[in-house]
Design a protein around this motif. Structure first.
Motif, PDB file in Angstrom:
ATOM      1  N   LEU A  20     -55.251  21.805  16.696  1.00  0.00           N
ATOM      2  CA  LEU A  20     -55.769  23.158  16.450  1.00  0.00           C
ATOM      3  C   LEU A  20     -55.017  24.191  17.286  1.00  0.00           C
ATOM      4  O   LEU A  20     -54.623  25.246  16.805  1.00  0.00           O
ATOM      5  CB  LEU A  20     -57.261  23.232  16.797  1.00  0.00           C
ATOM      6  CG  LEU A  20     -58.229  22.589  15.799  1.00  0.00           C
ATOM      7  CD1 LEU A  20     -59.630  22.499  16.393  1.00  0.00           C
ATOM      8  CD2 LEU A  20     -58.290  23.395  14.511  1.00  0.00           C
ATOM      9  N   LYS A  21     -54.812  23.851  18.557  1.00  0.00           N
ATOM     10  CA  LYS A  21     -54.145  24.790  19.463  1.00  0.00           C
ATOM     11  C   LYS A  21     -52.689  25.012  19.067  1.00  0.00           C
ATOM     12  O   LYS A  21     -52.185  26.128  19.086  1.00  0.00           O
ATOM     13  CB  LYS A  21     -54.175  24.230  20.891  1.00  0.00           C
ATOM     14  CG  LYS A  21     -55.519  24.273  21.502  1.00  0.00           C
ATOM     15  CD  LYS A  21     -55.528  25.384  22.487  1.00  0.00           C
ATOM     16  CE  LYS A  21     -56.911  25.866  22.776  1.00  0.00           C
ATOM     17  NZ  LYS A  21     -56.886  27.100  23.527  1.00  0.00           N
ATOM     18  N   LEU A  22     -52.001  23.916  18.724  1.00  0.00           N
ATOM     19  CA  LEU A  22     -50.587  24.057  18.371  1.00  0.00           C
ATOM     20  C   LEU A  22     -50.438  24.772  17.024  1.00  0.00           C
ATOM     21  O   LEU A  22     -49.484  25.519  16.815  1.00  0.00           O
ATOM     22  CB  LEU A  22     -49.883  22.695  18.357  1.00  0.00           C
ATOM     23  CG  LEU A  22     -49.830  21.984  19.717  1.00  0.00           C
ATOM     24  CD1 LEU A  22     -49.187  20.616  19.594  1.00  0.00           C
ATOM     25  CD2 LEU A  22     -49.067  22.812  20.752  1.00  0.00           C
ATOM     26  N   ASP A  46     -49.066  42.358  23.951  1.00  0.00           N
ATOM     27  CA  ASP A  46     -49.704  42.057  22.672  1.00  0.00           C
ATOM     28  C   ASP A  46     -50.516  40.762  22.852  1.00  0.00           C
ATOM     29  O   ASP A  46     -49.972  39.757  23.324  1.00  0.00           O
ATOM     30  CB  ASP A  46     -48.571  41.840  21.650  1.00  0.00           C
ATOM     31  CG  ASP A  46     -49.080  41.461  20.271  1.00  0.00           C
ATOM     32  OD1 ASP A  46     -50.245  41.033  20.167  1.00  0.00           O
ATOM     33  OD2 ASP A  46     -48.303  41.594  19.313  1.00  0.00           O
ATOM     34  N   PRO A  47     -51.823  40.777  22.482  1.00  0.00           N
ATOM     35  CA  PRO A  47     -52.636  39.571  22.714  1.00  0.00           C
ATOM     36  C   PRO A  47     -52.056  38.317  22.064  1.00  0.00           C
ATOM     37  O   PRO A  47     -52.282  37.201  22.539  1.00  0.00           O
ATOM     38  CB  PRO A  47     -53.998  39.909  22.099  1.00  0.00           C
ATOM     39  CG  PRO A  47     -53.944  41.316  21.632  1.00  0.00           C
ATOM     40  CD  PRO A  47     -52.589  41.890  21.916  1.00  0.00           C
ATOM     41  N   LEU A  48     -51.272  38.492  21.002  1.00  0.00           N
ATOM     42  CA  LEU A  48     -50.717  37.310  20.338  1.00  0.00           C
ATOM     43  C   LEU A  48     -49.605  36.645  21.154  1.00  0.00           C
ATOM     44  O   LEU A  48     -49.182  35.545  20.852  1.00  0.00           O
ATOM     45  CB  LEU A  48     -50.177  37.674  18.956  1.00  0.00           C
ATOM     46  CG  LEU A  48     -51.210  38.183  17.960  1.00  0.00           C
ATOM     47  CD1 LEU A  48     -50.586  38.428  16.621  1.00  0.00           C
ATOM     48  CD2 LEU A  48     -52.350  37.189  17.819  1.00  0.00           C
ATOM     49  N   LEU A  49     -49.128  37.357  22.178  1.00  0.00           N
ATOM     50  CA  LEU A  49     -48.054  36.787  22.987  1.00  0.00           C
ATOM     51  C   LEU A  49     -48.569  36.149  24.266  1.00  0.00           C
ATOM     52  O   LEU A  49     -47.800  35.619  25.069  1.00  0.00           O
ATOM     53  CB  LEU A  49     -47.025  37.876  23.328  1.00  0.00           C
ATOM     54  CG  LEU A  49     -46.203  38.336  22.133  1.00  0.00           C
ATOM     55  CD1 LEU A  49     -45.427  39.595  22.470  1.00  0.00           C
ATOM     56  CD2 LEU A  49     -45.242  37.241  21.696  1.00  0.00           C
ATOM     57  N   LEU A  50     -49.891  36.195  24.467  1.00  0.00           N
ATOM     58  CA  LEU A  50     -50.441  35.623  25.690  1.00  0.00           C
ATOM     59  C   LEU A  50     -50.328  34.096  25.650  1.00  0.00           C
ATOM     60  O   LEU A  50     -50.356  33.500  24.571  1.00  0.00           O
ATOM     61  CB  LEU A  50     -51.907  36.051  25.848  1.00  0.00           C
ATOM     62  CG  LEU A  50     -52.079  37.572  25.971  1.00  0.00           C
ATOM     63  CD1 LEU A  50     -53.546  37.935  26.034  1.00  0.00           C
ATOM     64  CD2 LEU A  50     -51.328  38.112  27.185  1.00  0.00           C
ATOM     65  N   PRO A  51     -50.209  33.451  26.810  1.00  0.00           N
ATOM     66  CA  PRO A  51     -50.010  31.997  26.814  1.00  0.00           C
ATOM     67  C   PRO A  51     -51.141  31.266  26.103  1.00  0.00           C
ATOM     68  O   PRO A  51     -52.294  31.679  26.162  1.00  0.00           O
ATOM     69  CB  PRO A  51     -50.028  31.640  28.311  1.00  0.00           C
ATOM     70  CG  PRO A  51     -49.775  32.890  29.035  1.00  0.00           C
ATOM     71  CD  PRO A  51     -50.249  34.020  28.169  1.00  0.00           C
ATOM     72  N   VAL A  52     -50.776  30.182  25.444  1.00  0.00           N
ATOM     73  CA  VAL A  52     -51.774  29.300  24.838  1.00  0.00           C
ATOM     74  C   VAL A  52     -52.037  28.196  25.848  1.00  0.00           C
ATOM     75  O   VAL A  52     -51.105  27.603  26.378  1.00  0.00           O
ATOM     76  CB  VAL A  52     -51.241  28.708  23.516  1.00  0.00           C
ATOM     77  CG1 VAL A  52     -52.123  27.570  23.027  1.00  0.00           C
ATOM     78  CG2 VAL A  52     -51.180  29.797  22.447  1.00  0.00           C
ATOM     79  N   VAL A  53     -53.316  27.982  26.143  1.00  0.00           N
ATOM     80  CA  VAL A  53     -53.639  27.018  27.190  1.00  0.00           C
ATOM     81  C   VAL A  53     -54.505  25.897  26.636  1.00  0.00           C
ATOM     82  O   VAL A  53     -55.357  26.119  25.780  1.00  0.00           O
ATOM     83  CB  VAL A  53     -54.310  27.738  28.391  1.00  0.00           C
ATOM     84  CG1 VAL A  53     -55.562  28.459  28.002  1.00  0.00           C
ATOM     85  CG2 VAL A  53     -54.616  26.781  29.524  1.00  0.00           C
ATOM     86  N   PHE A  54     -54.226  24.692  27.120  1.00  0.00           N
ATOM     87  CA  PHE A  54     -55.086  23.558  26.795  1.00  0.00           C
ATOM     88  C   PHE A  54     -55.519  22.932  28.111  1.00  0.00           C
ATOM     89  O   PHE A  54     -54.683  22.579  28.929  1.00  0.00           O
ATOM     90  CB  PHE A  54     -54.332  22.512  25.960  1.00  0.00           C
ATOM     91  CG  PHE A  54     -55.110  21.229  25.810  1.00  0.00           C
ATOM     92  CD1 PHE A  54     -55.949  21.049  24.731  1.00  0.00           C
ATOM     93  CD2 PHE A  54     -55.043  20.237  26.775  1.00  0.00           C
ATOM     94  CE1 PHE A  54     -56.700  19.885  24.606  1.00  0.00           C
ATOM     95  CE2 PHE A  54     -55.793  19.079  26.655  1.00  0.00           C
ATOM     96  CZ  PHE A  54     -56.625  18.904  25.570  1.00  0.00           C
TER      97      PHE A  54
END
Ligand SMILES: Nc1ncnc2c1ncn2[C@@H]1O[C@H](COP(=O)(O)OP(=O)(O)OP(=O)(O)O)[C@@H](O)[C@H]1O
Ligand SMILES: [Mg+2]
Length: 368
Positions: free
Chosen positions: A292-294, A106-114
Motif C-alpha cells: 500500500l505504501k509503495l 508540496d505535501p506530495l513530496l514529503l517522505p513516505v515512512v513505514f
C-alpha cells in the motif's frame, strides 16, 4: 528528491551529527536503543515539522537541552534546497525553506515512512485506516484536505445540534441546512476516496505480486456506512446519503451523533479472499502495508513527476529472505532510501552486496 547533507543538534540522543548520505540506499544498523529510529524521525521532522512517533514535539529535544535543530540540504528537480527547523523547550518552532519562513514543501513530496506501527493499518481500528485514507492517500487529490476540514467542522456542529434536539432545546427542522452541507461535502470525500483507491489498487496488486509472490492475491474494498453497493458516482452517493440521514434521523437524535458519512467508513484488505486483519500472517500483513505504501509512492510520482524519500524502520523483521530481497529489488534505484535494522548484518550484506549502499553505524555520532 535526494538528501545531500543532514545536520542535527540536540535531537534525541544525537548531541551533534553531520552526515552526507548515499544517494541510493542507506542502511542504518546497530543494536537496540542506539538511535536508528531517531535518525529517521529527524529526517521526517526536518521535512514535515512533526514526528511520526509522538504528538509531543518536546520529546525530540535532547534531555537537558533547551532546543533542537534539524537542517537538511537536498536536491529537487536539479535545484539545490535547504530546510531548517528549530524547536525550543518552550515549544516555539521556527521553520525555513530556502531561508524563507512560512514556505513549505508540496505535501506530495514529503517522505513516505513505514514503521512497525503502520501494521495498525491492517490490525488496528477503522480509525487507523481512515487516518491513512485522509492523511496519506487523500492529499493526492487536490482540494481533499480543505474539503475534509470543512466536513469535520460541519460534523461537529451537526452533532452539537443533535444533542440539543435530544434535550428539547432545538427543533428537528433546524437539521435541514446541516444535512445539506454534510451530505454534499461527505459525498465528495467518499467519491474521491473510491476514485483514489481504484487508481491505487492495480499498483498494489502488481507490487504485492512482486514482493509476496504470485500465489497470494491481495484485494480490498471500501466499506461505507452508506449503502453504496456499486455506486461511486457523486449523484448516486448523494441520493443515498440523504436517504440514510432521513431513515436514521430518530436514532441519530437519540444518540446525539451523526451515524453515517465518511467519518464512519472503513476499508477491508484481503489476501486470497480472506480478511487480512483476521487471517493474514504477520509477514502477509507487513507485505500488504508495504505494498500500500509503495503504491502510494508510485501514485504520488504520477502527480509530481518525482519520488519522495523512503524511510523504512525495522522493515525486515517478519519478512522471509525472499520477501526481503524482492523488497530491496523493488525500491532500489528509484529514490533515496533510508532503512534501519537491528539484525546482525550478515544476510543484509549478502542481499545488498553489489548494490550501492552506505551503512551508517551509531559510532558516527558524537554524544549519546
Ligand atoms: N529526548 C531524548 N534525549 C536523549 N535521548 C533520547 C531522547 N529520546 C530518546 N532517547 C534515547 O534514544 C533511545 C532510542 O533510540 P531509537 O528509538 O532510535 O533506538 P533504535 O536504534 O531504533 O532501537 P531499536 O532497534 O530497539 O528500534 C532511547 O533508549 C533513549 O535512550
Ligand atoms: Mg527503532
Amino acid at each position: 528528491m535526494r538528501i545531500e547533507e543532514i545536520r542535527l543538534e540536540n535531537f534525541r540522543n544525537y548531541a551533534r551529527l553531520k552526515w552526507q548520505p548515499n544517494p541510493l540506499i542507506n542502511m542504518i544498523t546497530g543494536g537496540n536503543a542506539q538511535g536508528k529510529t531517531n535518525l529517521l524521525e529527524a529526517i521526517f521532522f526536518g521535512f514535515t515539522g512533526h514526528s511520526f512517533r509522538t504528538n509531543r514535539d518536546r520529546e525530540m529535544i535532547r534531555w537537558s537541552s533547551s532546543f533542537c535543530r534539524v537542517e537538511i540540504d537536498f536536491w529537487l528537480d536539479e535545484q539545490h534546497n535547504s530546510t531548517v527547523i528549530l524547536l525550543t523547550a518552550e515549544g516555539k518552532k521556527q521553520r525555513k525553506l530556502n531561508g524563507k519562513s512560512g514556505h513549505t514543501l508540496d505535501p506530495l513530496l514529503l517522505p513516505v515512512v513505514f514503521t512497525p506501527d503502520h501494521l495498525l493499518m491492517i490490525k488496528g481500528s477503522p480509525e487507523m485506516r481512515r487516518r491513512w485514507l485522509d492523511q496519506e492517500l487523500g492529499p493526492l487529490q487536490p482540494g481533499y484536505l480543505a474539503c475534509l476540514r470543512r466536513y469535520q467542522q460541519v460534523l461537529a456542529q451537526r452533532n452539537n445540534l443533535l444533542q440539543k434536539i435530544r434535550e428539547g432545546q432545538r427543533t428537528r427542522q433546524e437539521l435541514e441546512p446541516w444535512n445539506q452541507q454534510l451530505a454534499s461535502l461527505g459525498t465528495r470525500i467518499v467519491a474521491w476516496r473510491c476514485c483514489l483507491l481504484a487508481k491505487l489498487f492495480p499498483i498494489v496488486r502488481e507490487i504485492y505480486a512482486q514482493i509476496g509472490g504470485k500465489d497470494e492475491k491481495p484485494g480490498f474494498s471500501y466499506l461505507s456506512s452508506l449503502p453504496l453497493e456499486r455506486a461511486t458516482g457523486e449523484t448516486e452517493i448523494l441520493e443515498r446519503f440523504f436517504g440514510e440521514l432521513s431513515r436514521r434521523c430518530n436514532e441519530e437524535i437519540a444518540r446525539g451523533q451523526t451515524l453515517v458519512g465518511p467519518h464512519r467508513d472503513d476499508m477491508v484488505t484481503t489476501i486470497n479472499g480472506q480478511d487480512a486483519r483476521r487471517f493474514g500472517s504477520q509477514g502477509q500483513q507487513r507485505t500488504m502495508v508495504l505494498a500500500l505504501k509503495l503504491a502510494q509512492l508510485e501514485l504520488g510520482k504520477r502527480f509530481t513527476g518525482d519520488y519522495p524519500i523512503i524511510l523504512l524502520d525495522d522493515v525486515f523483521s517478519e519478512l522471509d529472505q525472499n520477501r526481503r530481497e524482492q523488497l530491496v529489488g523493488r525500491i532500489q534505484g528509484k529514490t533515496q532510501v533510508f532503512l534501519t535494522t537491528s539484525l546482525s548484518t550478515g544476510w543484509e550484506m549478502s542481499v545488498l552486496s553489489g548494490r550501492k549502499i552506505t551503512v551508517l553505524d551509531h559510532v558516527l555520532y558524537e554524544g549519546g
